[in-house]
Design an enzyme around this catalytic site. Structure first.
Site, mmCIF file in Angstrom:
data_model
loop_
_atom_site.group_PDB
_atom_site.id
_atom_site.type_symbol
_atom_site.label_atom_id
_atom_site.label_comp_id
_atom_site.label_asym_id
_atom_site.label_seq_id
_atom_site.Cartn_x
_atom_site.Cartn_y
_atom_site.Cartn_z
ATOM 1 N N HIS A 147 -1.484 -15.232 9.615
ATOM 2 C CA HIS A 147 -1.941 -14.886 7.813
ATOM 3 C C HIS A 147 -0.792 -14.739 7.202
ATOM 4 C CE1 HIS A 147 -2.359 -10.258 6.270
ATOM 5 N NE2 HIS A 147 -0.584 -10.375 5.801
ATOM 6 N N GLU A 148 0.388 -14.449 7.671
ATOM 7 C CA GLU A 148 1.011 -15.612 6.483
ATOM 8 C C GLU A 148 0.872 -16.498 6.262
ATOM 9 O OE1 GLU A 148 2.757 -13.252 4.986
ATOM 10 O OE2 GLU A 148 2.950 -10.837 6.393
ATOM 11 N N HIS A 151 -1.506 -17.251 3.352
ATOM 12 C CA HIS A 151 -0.935 -16.930 1.914
ATOM 13 C C HIS A 151 -0.845 -18.278 1.144
ATOM 14 C CE1 HIS A 151 -1.346 -12.840 1.980
ATOM 15 N NE2 HIS A 151 -0.410 -12.439 2.858
ATOM 16 N N TYR A 162 -2.233 -10.514 -7.428
ATOM 17 C CA TYR A 162 -1.516 -9.354 -5.964
ATOM 18 C C TYR A 162 -1.873 -8.256 -6.130
ATOM 19 C CZ TYR A 162 0.136 -8.263 -0.579
ATOM 20 O OH TYR A 162 0.026 -7.783 -0.039
ATOM 21 N N GLU A 171 -5.124 -10.160 0.815
ATOM 22 C CA GLU A 171 -4.882 -9.701 2.372
ATOM 23 C C GLU A 171 -5.854 -9.544 3.203
ATOM 24 O OE1 GLU A 171 -1.982 -8.244 3.804
ATOM 25 O OE2 GLU A 171 -0.803 -9.507 2.052
ATOM 26 N N ASP A 244 1.579 0.518 -3.643
ATOM 27 C CA ASP A 244 1.156 -0.532 -2.572
ATOM 28 C C ASP A 244 0.415 -1.545 -3.125
ATOM 29 O OD1 ASP A 244 0.501 -2.538 -0.190
ATOM 30 O OD2 ASP A 244 -1.632 -1.531 0.084
ATOM 31 N N HIS A 249 -2.908 -3.588 1.086
ATOM 32 C CA HIS A 249 -3.063 -3.167 2.162
ATOM 33 C C HIS A 249 -3.804 -2.915 2.612
ATOM 34 C CE1 HIS A 249 0.830 -5.587 1.865
ATOM 35 N NE2 HIS A 249 0.454 -6.264 3.240
#
Length: 328
Positions: A147-148, A151, A162, A171, A244, A249
């Site tokens: 996932h990270e 990005h 974002y 996300e 958020d 998210h």
């Protein structure tokens, strides 16, 4: 602790947003074949893993470079192996040479800060906290690593701002490739996967199984400390909020569930046709403020290119989007 973590992550997101780069052109015939370097050889990763020694400065002490034997530092070796699996997914399945498409080094730092409850891509490298042992016990789980690092792929594919729906897509796409990395690493068919992001990273006394569920958004945890998983699976439950970054998210559960449905309708291996559809759609999006509906149309265009106009696969994708409340 939560307020401090929010300030840190907001700064990281601001820094990362300033590093969005224009998308690289798709190489004809690359999708579905391995990435090749200028000499025609299959591309290999260039991993550089550092030990942050529980300090805030990055990257820290280099403890393992590409081709080195295991360092003996468990977290460093997990980060090394995980980065290799992410590289392999994009290089071998989608013809992409590293996160930027041009062979950038895969730099990561483990043991970032002390009792740090986060992992992140800062625009140029990965960093992993160790957790505090209460809320989180680790962040070196393959779907989280995928996932990270995804990005970074999104950043170098033109990026998605974002916030609001575009941020939720950012996300969600990262979740998709995180899940694909894990499923491919385990050799799972779509019906064998648990479709969880971050399984096993929550603390021992937390009532939950993961950070998010693509199969059943809103069910990953229900805990007195963390609260109830807030993700909706349908546009009827879309959350309008100023927190958020506009619910990035939270509302990501909607496109996440559409991808899950698409994969389960057609069966097989999720990183093959479904993953190729999502990757091609990302490479051709060219709209950093895309809405869910715009992204859905982009995936339909990609599916039509890859599976054919009027194919059962495009029909199943259209059904998946419709069932989460997005008609195309």
């Amino acid at each position: 602790m939560a307020r401090s973590l929010l300030k840190q992550t907001e700064k990281l997101r601001d820094d990362r947003a300033g590093q969005v780069t224009p998308p690289l052109p798709i190489r004809t015939g690359a999708l579905g074949g391995p990435a090749l370097d200028d000499a025609g050889e299959i591309c290999c990763p260039d991993r550089r893993i550092h030990d942050g020694e529980y300090k805030a400065a990055l990257p820290g002490k280099l403890v393992r470079s590409e081709g080195d034997p295991p360092s003996g530092i468990e977290d460093a070796d997990l980060a090394y192996d995980g980065a290799g699996q992410v590289f392999s997914l994009f290089a071998e399945e989608y013809g992409r040479n590293s996160l930027d498409g041009s062979g950038m080094p895969l730099i990561a730092s483990v043991h970032h800060r002390r009792n740090y409850n986060n992992a992140f891509w800062d625009g140029s490298q990965m960093a992993y906290g160790t957790g505090d042992g209460k809320l989180f016990r680790s962040f070196l789980e393959l779907s989280v690593i995928g996932h990270e690092m995804a990005h970074g792929v999104i950043q170098h594919s033109g990026g998605l701002i974002y916030e609001n729906q575009a941020g939720a897509l950012n996300e969600s796409i990262a979740d998709v490739f995180g899940s694909l990395t894990l499923q491919r690493g385990l050799g799972q068919q779509v019906h064998e996967a648990d479709w969880l992001i971050g399984r096993g990273i929550l603390g021992p006394d937390i009532n939950g199984v993961a950070l998010r569920s693509m199969k059943a958004p809103g069910t990953a945890y229900s805990d007195d400390l963390l609260g109830q998983d807030p993700q909706p699976w349908h546009m009827d439950g879309f959350v309008s909020t100023g927190e958020d970054n506009g619910g990035v998210h939270i509302n990501s559960g909607i496109p996440n569930h559409a991808f899950y449905l698409f994969c389960n309708y057609i069966g097989g291996k999720s990183w093959e046709l479904p993953g190729r559809v999502w990757y091609r759609a990302l490479e051709r999006l060219n709209n950093p403020m895309a809405s869910f509906a715009e992204w859905a149309r982009q995936t339909m265009d990609a599916a039509t290119e890859l599976a054919g106009l009027g194919s059962s696969e495009t029909a199943m994708l259209r059904r998946a989007w419709k069932l989460v409340g997005i008609g195309i």
